[in-house]
Design an enzyme around this catalytic site. Structure first.
Site, mmCIF file in Angstrom:
data_model
loop_
_atom_site.group_PDB
_atom_site.id
_atom_site.type_symbol
_atom_site.label_atom_id
_atom_site.label_comp_id
_atom_site.label_asym_id
_atom_site.label_seq_id
_atom_site.Cartn_x
_atom_site.Cartn_y
_atom_site.Cartn_z
ATOM 1 N N HIS C 63 -27.847 33.693 91.318
ATOM 2 C CA HIS C 63 -26.454 33.362 91.646
ATOM 3 C C HIS C 63 -25.614 33.321 90.388
ATOM 4 O O HIS C 63 -25.488 32.292 89.727
ATOM 5 C CB HIS C 63 -26.409 32.011 92.371
ATOM 6 C CG HIS C 63 -25.076 31.726 92.996
ATOM 7 N ND1 HIS C 63 -24.961 31.105 94.204
ATOM 8 C CD2 HIS C 63 -23.816 31.978 92.597
ATOM 9 C CE1 HIS C 63 -23.673 30.970 94.521
ATOM 10 N NE2 HIS C 63 -22.966 31.493 93.552
ATOM 11 N N ASP C 308 -25.263 29.505 89.235
ATOM 12 C CA ASP C 308 -23.867 29.657 89.706
ATOM 13 C C ASP C 308 -22.926 29.790 88.505
ATOM 14 O O ASP C 308 -21.839 29.193 88.445
ATOM 15 C CB ASP C 308 -23.440 28.479 90.590
ATOM 16 C CG ASP C 308 -22.146 28.774 91.369
ATOM 17 O OD1 ASP C 308 -21.606 27.853 91.986
ATOM 18 O OD2 ASP C 308 -21.674 29.935 91.323
#
Lengths: 180, 321, 435
Positions: C63, C308
């Site tokens: 991610h 992320d």
């Protein structure tokens, strides 16, 4: 207790063969030879009889005779009232009938309604020069003004009687019975 | 032993294999009628048949019309629009009107599943389902069965795969019933988004990829993909559908056998089926159309009229008179 | 053609084969050629002693946000790939919320090409679920997968329509890819900038309740169960989500989940003082959530750790808390934070951490990597688990500096990163800079 039915043999195998031989000769005579002759058997047993007659004529005259099959179920005048629907057999006509002499072949002529249906159906296929009728057994009891031109055997019957025709090709043996 | 079809033909789900075979066998001689110079027999002379189409359809309606006219019936076409507000009410009214006019048979196509049965329960006329919602399209499946039988000589044991939007397809449902009842092995192939739940419980295999279906099948029945499937979000685009599931000659080449190609029409060339496949040597798509008229004639013939109490008169099958 | 490389005497940890021992690792022609004691160095090989160091499969981050195309000032595929290898990552998955959105085969192909050009960490594109990520129309999954996409996601946003999520899960099944969802109920979360709780109340900031995430987690698990598809839940942040995932897994539903290092470390208290470097979505939550997430990572209810990584230009984060964009970078601190907090914190063993940062993410996304099996591509990282360092954003290889860990003392860093046997990060002898 229903009355016992009585079964008489109208034609045995030999008698049937003799009748067919004579009918073959009469058909050839009626058609003045084989030039424009077409034999059309009515389903079911008429088809087998037409086949045999055609072969006999071919043997005598040495010329091929076209023959076809006609199923008249869709032209019956009693479709309204029968149920479940009868099985429809094969219709196949070998040639265009226009200008031909079509000889309808059936096993039994009775009320004449089958032949009427056959005439209606043939009309949808073309315009034969002439149509004749050849039957193995004429049992009387006509409901329509129809007559056979070539007959194997004439027999007087009543409304409760049945004429049962067996042909070797379908039933295993040749025989015509009258069941009272 | 006589096989009866009953009053209506609403679908194949509740027919027996014998009944289905009866229709197919009866269709054979009707094929010959369509080859005659005069393509008419008087079997349904004087019968009134209404083609009640609540959904636009050219080919099915024309096919039924030819079938009816070739049987010498009188036909009336009614293109009714079903109002979304009172569909059910409209159908009931229609049924009552038809009954009042003493119509003999109704051929109905309607956007609601179950509409044909609904009508059949309310009128005495014979009702024939020409497609009700997503439920069934029995005459289409019957002509598909006849076409397969003509091509392969049998149905039992054949591997038939339906390709495409099975979820929304009444043709697929009817085919699944007909094929399984006659002993074929049935599979479906397409995106997961277009497959109905529980299909495996009907004895139907699933292939997520067209390559797998092609490796397995004797017959591919390719269903039409409708534009609205893309609009409703079941597939991203028609183009991707063609790229992943399109039946192309290149994909067919990899099969060990010649696969019979079928399509109920109308075709989206270049979407679910490549033109070269549709026009190719193994396509029987045009035969399907020819058989369609014969099958519909057989259905109309078998359902029309008939009082069973006089059944005995027909026992000897012609020649006794 | 790179020289063979023999790494001698390191602690080789390969979670894919349950190996954890001090031994040698040989790399030849870009592949793992041998793992074992006393391996002979082939002719012309470079031999390096890695005694006291960890030798593991390169880390895999599923991610990551590259900002190319569209915001190349914040990050590019190349700069992001460089940041990745500096953090010990040999493979990352790039989310599609770029400008333009990566929602077609041409855009996917572009990312693949940029990755090859950079020649550093492998950057695998994730395609969008919906065209433009507008949540209306399915993107062409088949075409995108054909061009190199490994998953689909509308991350940045939730897939708000349940019908779209359902069809996406079904449609993705054909291609064997997961649908990764950013779990956020849009109407519940609208306008929120941090976790809804006491801290937000004191700071006067609108909060995003935990329920906003849990509603979608529940929904996604149900849809995965209905369709038989594979849903991957991005950046989990609440203890309620953990419970839902646990129950779904017990029912055999195909759900996987990831958590970020920062959600395993920080709470909403990090937002005190209106520090926008603590502003991300999902927000940092409460201590109980952090504890539940750590337990879930240990238990395996949460399958992997993903950063992320969300680069933002410095001036964008220089704003009032309400106005700053969500997101922090993470590639260059992920391993160190996870190691310091979880391994040194006694939650995971080192092999367990390596599994969750390498082997597991590769497995979930069906990527090559996460293994040191002989014959596998030589994606290897050499880590110094004892190295102390202090986070200084000015030294980041990423183009962006937005991190809440500035000045933090961490233990553990990547010394050497190999991708396909080629040295792409080397603390000792840095490879020449690629323009």
């Amino acid at each position: 207790m229903p009355p016992k039915s009585e079964r008489t043999i109208l034609l045995d195998a030999r008698a049937m063969s003799r009748a067919l031989q004579r009918m073959a000769v009469e058909v050839a005579e009626l058609a003045h030879g084989t030039a424009d002759l077409v034999l059309i058997g009515i389903q079911r047993r008429g088809v087998e009889l037409a086949e045999r007659i055609a072969k006999m004529i071919e043997k005598d005259e040495g010329v091929a005779v076209p023959r076809g099959a006609l199923d008249i179920t869709l032209y019956r005048d009693d479709l309204e009232t029968v149920g479940p629907k009868p099985v429809i057999g094969e219709t196949r006509l070998p040639v265009d009938l226009t200008g031909k002499h079509a000889v309808i072949v059936d096993d039994v002529l009775y009320t004449g309604r089958t032949v009427r249906a056959a005439l209606d159906e043939l009309a949808d296929f073309g315009r034969p020069k002439r149509i004749s009728l050849c039957v193995l057994v004429d049992r009387g009891g006509r409901e329509l003004p129809i007559q056979a031109d070539v007959v194997g055997k004439v027999v007087k019957t009543g409304p409760g009687d049945r004429v049962e025709v067996q042909v070797e090709e379908l039933d295993g043996s040749d025989q015509v019975d009258l069941v009272r | 032993m006589t096989v009866n079809l009953g009053k209506d033909l609403t679908g194949l789900e509740h027919l027996t294999p014998e009944q289905i075979r009866l229709i197919l066998d009866t269709a054979e001689p009707f094929k010959e009628v369509s080859e005659r110079p005069i393509k008419k027999v008087p079997a349904l002379r004087g019968k009134t048949i209404v083609n009640l189409f609540f959904e636009a359809s050219t080919r099915t309606r024309i096919s039924f019309e030819f079938a009816e006219k070739r049987l010498s019936a009188d036909t009336v076409n009614v293109a009714a629009t079903g109002s979304s507000v009172s569909k059910g009410e409209t159908l009931v009214d229609t049924a009552k009107n038809l009954e009042a006019m003493r119509i003999d048979m109704v051929v109905i196509r309607h956007p609601s599943s179950g509409a044909a049965g609904f009508l059949g329960q309310r009128i005495r006329s014979n009702v024939i389902n020409a497609g009700d919602g997503k439920h069934e399209h029995p005459t289409q499946a019957l002509l598909d069965l006849l076409t397969i039988r003509d091509k392969h000589g049998k149905i039992a044991g054949l591997k038939v795969c339906l390709v495409g939007d099975v979820l929304h397809s009444r043709v697929a449902r009817s085919n699944i019933w007909g094929l399984t009842k006659l002993g074929a092995q049935v599979a479906v192939c397409g995106p997961y988004t277009l497959m109905p739940r529980g299909i495996e419980e009907l004895g139907v295999q699933f292939f997520p990829r067209i390559e797998e279906a092609i490796e397995w099948a004797d017959v591919l029945n390719i269903l039409r993909l409708q534009l609205e499937r893309m609009e409703k979000g079941f597939i991203p685009s028609l183009r991707e559908y063609y790229r992943v599931w399109g039946v192309t000659p290149e994909r067919l080449e990899r099969s060990p056998r010649a696969i019979t190609i079928m399509h109920p029409g109308p075709m989206n060339r270049g979407v679910e089926i490549d033109s070269r496949v549709a026009d190719g040597p193994h396509s029987v798509i045009l035969d399907q159309v020819t058989n369609g008229v014969a099958v519909r004639m057989a259905v109309l013939y078998l359902l029309a009229g008939g009082r069973p109490e006089l059944a005995d008169a027909a026992k000897r099958g012609g020649g006794a008179e | 053609m790179t020289r063979p490389l023999l790494l001698q005497g390191g602690r080789v940890i390969d979670p894919s084969r349950g190996i954890d021992q001090v031994t040698d690792l040989l790399v030849v022609d870009g592949k793992i050629a041998g793992v074992g004691a006393g391996l002979a160095a082939p002719e012309g090989a470079e031999v390096r002693s890695v005694v006291g160091k960890i030798v593991a499969p390169g880390l895999v981050d599923v991610h990551v946000h590259m900002r190319e195309p569209g915001n190349e000032d914040e990050e590019t595929v190349a700069s992001g790939a460089r940041a990745a290898v500096a953090g010990g990552f040999t493979a990352v998955c790039a989310m599609p919320n770029t400008d333009h959105v990566t929602d077609n085969q041409a855009a996917v192909g572009f990312i693949v090409r940029q990755s090859v050009r950079a020649g550093l960490a492998r950057v695998y594109p994730i395609g969008a679920v919906s065209v433009g990520q507008r949540g209306e129309k399915l993107a062409e999954f088949g075409e995108m997968v054909g061009a190199g996409a490994v998953a689909v996601s509308d991350d940045g946003r939730p897939v708000a329509s349940s019908h779209l999520m359902r069809t996406a899960l079904e449609y993705a099944r054909t291609f064997g890819i997961p649908v990764a969802d950013h779990c956020e109920d849009p109407t519940l979360a609208a306008g929120g900038v941090m976790h809804e709780g006491l801290v937000a109340s004191r700071l006067g900031l609108k909060g995003i309740p935990a329920a906003a995430e849990e509603i979608m987690v529940g929904r996604d698990c149900l849809l995965a169960g209905l369709t038989g598809g594979h849903v991957h839940l991005c950046h989990m942040s609440t203890r309620g989500s953990v419970e839902l995932i646990r129950r779904a897994k017990e029912q055999g539903i195909r759900v996987t989940a990831e958590v970020t290092p920062h959600h395993l470390t920080l709470t909403d208290h990090a937002c005190e003082g209106y520090d926008t470097h603590a502003k991300m979505n999902p927000p940092l939550r409460e201590a109980a959530d952090v504890a539940a997430l750590r337990a879930a990572v240990k238990e395996g209810v949460i399958d992997c750790i993903a950063s992320d990584h969300a680069p933002h230009a410095y001036d964008e984060k220089e704003a009032a808390f309400d106005d700053a964009p969500f997101g922090i970078v993470g590639l260059e601190t992920a391993f160190a934070v996870a190691h310091t907090e979880l391994v040194l914190g006694g939650v995971l063993t080192l092999p367990e951490l390596m599994a969750r940062m390498s082997t597991q993410p590769a497995k979930i996304f069906h990527l090559p990597g996460g293994t040191l099996a002989v014959g596998a591509p030589a994606d290897v990282v050499v880590l110094d688990a004892a190295a102390p360092w202090t986070v200084d954003p000015a030294t980041f290889r990423s183009k962006s500096r937005n991190t809440p860990f500035a000045g933090r003392a961490l233990t553990g860093r990547a010394l050497l990163t190999l991708v396909a046997g080629k040295t792409v990060h080397d603390v000792v002898a840095p490879p020449p800079k690629v323009p």
